[in-house]
Each structure stands twice: as structure tokens, then as C-alpha cells.
Design a protein around this motif. Sequence first.
Motif, mmCIF file in Angstrom:
data_model
loop_
_atom_site.group_PDB
_atom_site.id
_atom_site.type_symbol
_atom_site.label_atom_id
_atom_site.label_comp_id
_atom_site.label_asym_id
_atom_site.label_seq_id
_atom_site.Cartn_x
_atom_site.Cartn_y
_atom_site.Cartn_z
ATOM 1 N N ARG A 7 0.575 -1.208 0.018
ATOM 2 C CA ARG A 7 0.050 -0.052 -0.071
ATOM 3 C C ARG A 7 0.748 1.208 0.056
ATOM 4 O O ARG A 7 0.339 2.375 -0.591
ATOM 5 C CB ARG A 7 -0.818 -0.166 1.115
ATOM 6 N N TYR A 49 -4.105 -1.181 -5.211
ATOM 7 C CA TYR A 49 -5.151 -0.921 -4.189
ATOM 8 C C TYR A 49 -6.130 -1.849 -4.622
ATOM 9 O O TYR A 49 -6.726 -2.549 -3.270
ATOM 10 C CB TYR A 49 -5.595 0.443 -4.309
ATOM 11 N N PHE A 50 -6.692 -2.076 -5.492
ATOM 12 C CA PHE A 50 -7.736 -3.144 -5.831
ATOM 13 C C PHE A 50 -7.281 -4.421 -5.430
ATOM 14 O O PHE A 50 -8.165 -5.340 -4.946
ATOM 15 C CB PHE A 50 -8.050 -3.133 -7.289
ATOM 16 N N ARG A 51 -6.227 -4.841 -6.043
ATOM 17 C CA ARG A 51 -5.549 -6.203 -5.674
ATOM 18 C C ARG A 51 -5.491 -6.338 -4.173
ATOM 19 O O ARG A 51 -5.979 -7.674 -3.449
ATOM 20 C CB ARG A 51 -4.332 -6.523 -6.351
ATOM 21 N N GLY A 53 -6.945 -4.891 -1.581
ATOM 22 C CA GLY A 53 -8.309 -4.827 -1.092
ATOM 23 C C GLY A 53 -9.071 -6.274 -1.291
ATOM 24 O O GLY A 53 -9.643 -7.015 -0.335
ATOM 25 N N ALA A 54 -8.795 -6.786 -2.452
ATOM 26 C CA ALA A 54 -9.402 -8.304 -2.669
ATOM 27 C C ALA A 54 -8.782 -9.303 -1.833
ATOM 28 O O ALA A 54 -9.279 -10.269 -1.111
ATOM 29 C CB ALA A 54 -9.201 -8.659 -4.214
ATOM 30 N N SER A 56 -7.067 -8.739 0.779
ATOM 31 C CA SER A 56 -7.216 -8.599 2.121
ATOM 32 C C SER A 56 -8.745 -8.997 2.867
ATOM 33 O O SER A 56 -8.531 -9.287 4.101
ATOM 34 C CB SER A 56 -7.489 -6.892 2.590
ATOM 35 N N MET A 57 -9.299 -9.256 1.946
ATOM 36 C CA MET A 57 -10.738 -9.664 2.634
ATOM 37 C C MET A 57 -10.703 -11.494 2.796
ATOM 38 O O MET A 57 -11.096 -11.869 3.754
ATOM 39 C CB MET A 57 -11.834 -9.672 1.367
#
Length: 98
Positions: A7, A49-51, A53-54, A56-57
Motif C-alpha cells: 500500500r 489498491y484493488f488487488r 483490497g481483494a 485483504s478480505m
Amino acid sequence: MKLVRLRNLALGLIFGAFLIMYLGVFVKPLLSAFFVIGLLMIVVSIGIYFRMGAISMRIPQVRCPNCGKMTKVLGREDACMFCRTPLHLDENGKLLER
């Protein structure tokens, strides 16, 4: 810890892109090239950031034995994002005491 570094890389790409695009104002012949490079850096940072976030879930959360806060562990070993204590997981995702 690895997520934080990625990040930070994405944030650095955004600031770098703004700097490169701003430098294009002073170097008129390269304005369009600097603008395109800056836009590509921003697109790459959005992808990071998109990757993240995915990812991190799906990361398991464990309670840090040192500070007692819930933290996410990426992979088999990582560090607590608050106190940087090394954490190790077994194959089942359970915290190993070391």
C-alpha cells in the motif's frame, strides 16, 4: 506487514505520478510524455489498491500474543501490524507459539 508495504508503494506511485506530471509543466516539449507516464503510474497504483483490497478480505485474522490486538497474517509468517512481533501460522491457519 507485506500489505502495508504494498500500500505504501501504491501511495508512492501516486505521489510520484503527480510530481512527474507537475514537472511536465516546466518542460514543455515533454509535457505529453510526462502526462502519459504519470497516468500509467496512477493506473498501476489503482490496480495495486484493488488487488490488495481483494486479498485483504481473505486473509486470516489472529490475536497478537504481544499486544493483544487483532491483526492479519499474510502467508505462513508475517509481523503484527501494530507492534511488529513476528507471527507464524501452521497449515490450518492457527497461530504457533514460538
